[in-house]
Design an enzyme around this catalytic site. Structure first.
Site: not given
Lengths: 265, 265
Positions: A63, A240, A243
């Protein structure tokens, strides 16, 4: 968490990282101050480093690389939507501005949630078929995160074994390919609690180990963020802990570009 | 079209642009090669230039600044969606990465299609109310484009008069504000045909004139793109000749940052 030194940008046995020590100096100089000449120049030195004119550059990972890229555009190199909103986007923008005449083709094929074995599953389509001259991989945080969450039973040994096999396969199927292994990183905020440690550090060590074995350039993102949190809190760089924010992604891109430009093919 | 020289980064009468000649050297060095030290550093020198710690920075203009920004987030400084996908985004990312500890607040309030009089109509809300320490404006292409299309009856005299009044009002209502006037630019491709010239050049001249009168820093984007097209075709930088590509926006941001960092408050 900070034992990855700037010298992770090691000298390659094969020698194509001959100037890696210069790049290492970059990272250790992450006080973000520097060359007095720089402010007078819109761009860094047009050093080609690992990326030659005409090269196809592939950014792979999870991601952090994905960053919301548009899958429908994934066949179109250099397309902003295809590149997503993370470090791949910043890397591509700078390369296409700085080396506008270099005919570079840049692809992002990161997929959210992926672990190293999932890269392997889609490697024919999402790497080999593109015939990249340079492949950069950032993978590992989900290999431990999903395990901590109870959704995966892999170990660092599996990660290392799978990663080693993936790199060997890449070199075999793409003779002459230039490899960049990006260090997995976390920041101590958000989802990242003390239970991640010291196990997380073993994944970083494994990534470095396979990079060394494979003559890949190792980009020490953990060291970079360890320096960055001296300037601003972890959440400034990654809300977080995993990310990156816009600032974190920009910092990654600059560090990646400095490392790759400093390395000689 | 290339008569705007690098020296547009003139020395201010008030003196706050004392190092503008250094920034001018940047622009004239737009061969994009440069300082041999730079490749070893992830970031340019941390020169504060016109932007002091704690400053609020406002980027204003038309669609080139707007670049698809999310209006619903416009009250949230530094928000990536609020910043849009253009040069404002690249400027903010670098400032927030490079000067992570500077507590900067960066806003984008560009609106697609706007001409200088439309900035004036929304200036209380979209400039004064934000109490910016630095205001950067890029406006002018629609003032001529909409006229060429038959949808507007303004002239360069109206543009200059309105622009002068806007800057005077800004200085009056925001004592001590630092002003940046960005040169309107076009590239000879897409929508930009020969019928734009030589009239378009008079708008550039007017922008420069009001910048000089107002002691604003002038960022010569036209000169920058005139150099850039020696490296890659106009469409590499702006597909329709007006709206920058990712590479064009990145180049603008780097040039803006070099100019603003090189100027002293």
């Amino acid at each position: 968490m900070t034992d990855t030194s700037a010298m992770d940008l090691r000298t390659s046995r094969r020698g194509f990282l001959g100037t890696a020590t210069a790049a290492a100096a970059t990272i250790s100089a992450m006080s973000l101050s520097g060359c007095s000449e720089t402010a007078k120049r819109p761009f860094a030195k047009n050093s080609h480093g690992l990326i030659a004119n005409g090269d196809t550059v592939l950014l792979q990972g999870d991601s952090i690389t994905d960053a919301g890229r548009n899958r429908e555009r994934e066949g179109t190199p250099n397309d902003p939507a295809m590149l997503g909103g993370g470090y791949a986007h910043f890397i591509a923008a700078r390369l296409l501005a700085e080396r506008a005449d270099a005919n570079l083709k840049i692809y992002n094929r990161g997929i959210s949630g992926h672990k190293v074995f999932q890269l392997a599953e889609r490697w024919d389509k999402d790497c080999i078929a593109l015939k990249p001259n340079l492949v950069s991989i950032l993978i590992g945080v989900n290999d431990i995160w999903h395990k901590l969450d109870g959704h995966y039973d892999g170990t660092v040994e599996v990660y290392e074994k799978d990663y080693r096999a993936l790199l060997a396969r890449t070199k075999k199927e793409l003779p002459g390919v230039k490899l960049v292994v990006c260090e997995p990183f976390v920041l101590r905020t958000g989802a990242v609690t003390e239970k991640w440690f010291p196990e997380f550090d073993t994944y970083r060590t494994a990534a470095k180990k396979v990079a060394t074995e494979t003559d890949a350039l190792f980009v020490p993102f953990q060291s970079m963020f360890d320096e960055a949190v001296k300037k601003a809190p972890p959440a400034h760089w990654a809300g977080d802990g995993v990310h990156p924010t816009m600032a974190g992604a920009c910092l990654m891109a600059e560090t990646w570009l400095a490392a790759v430009s400093g390395a000689k093919a």
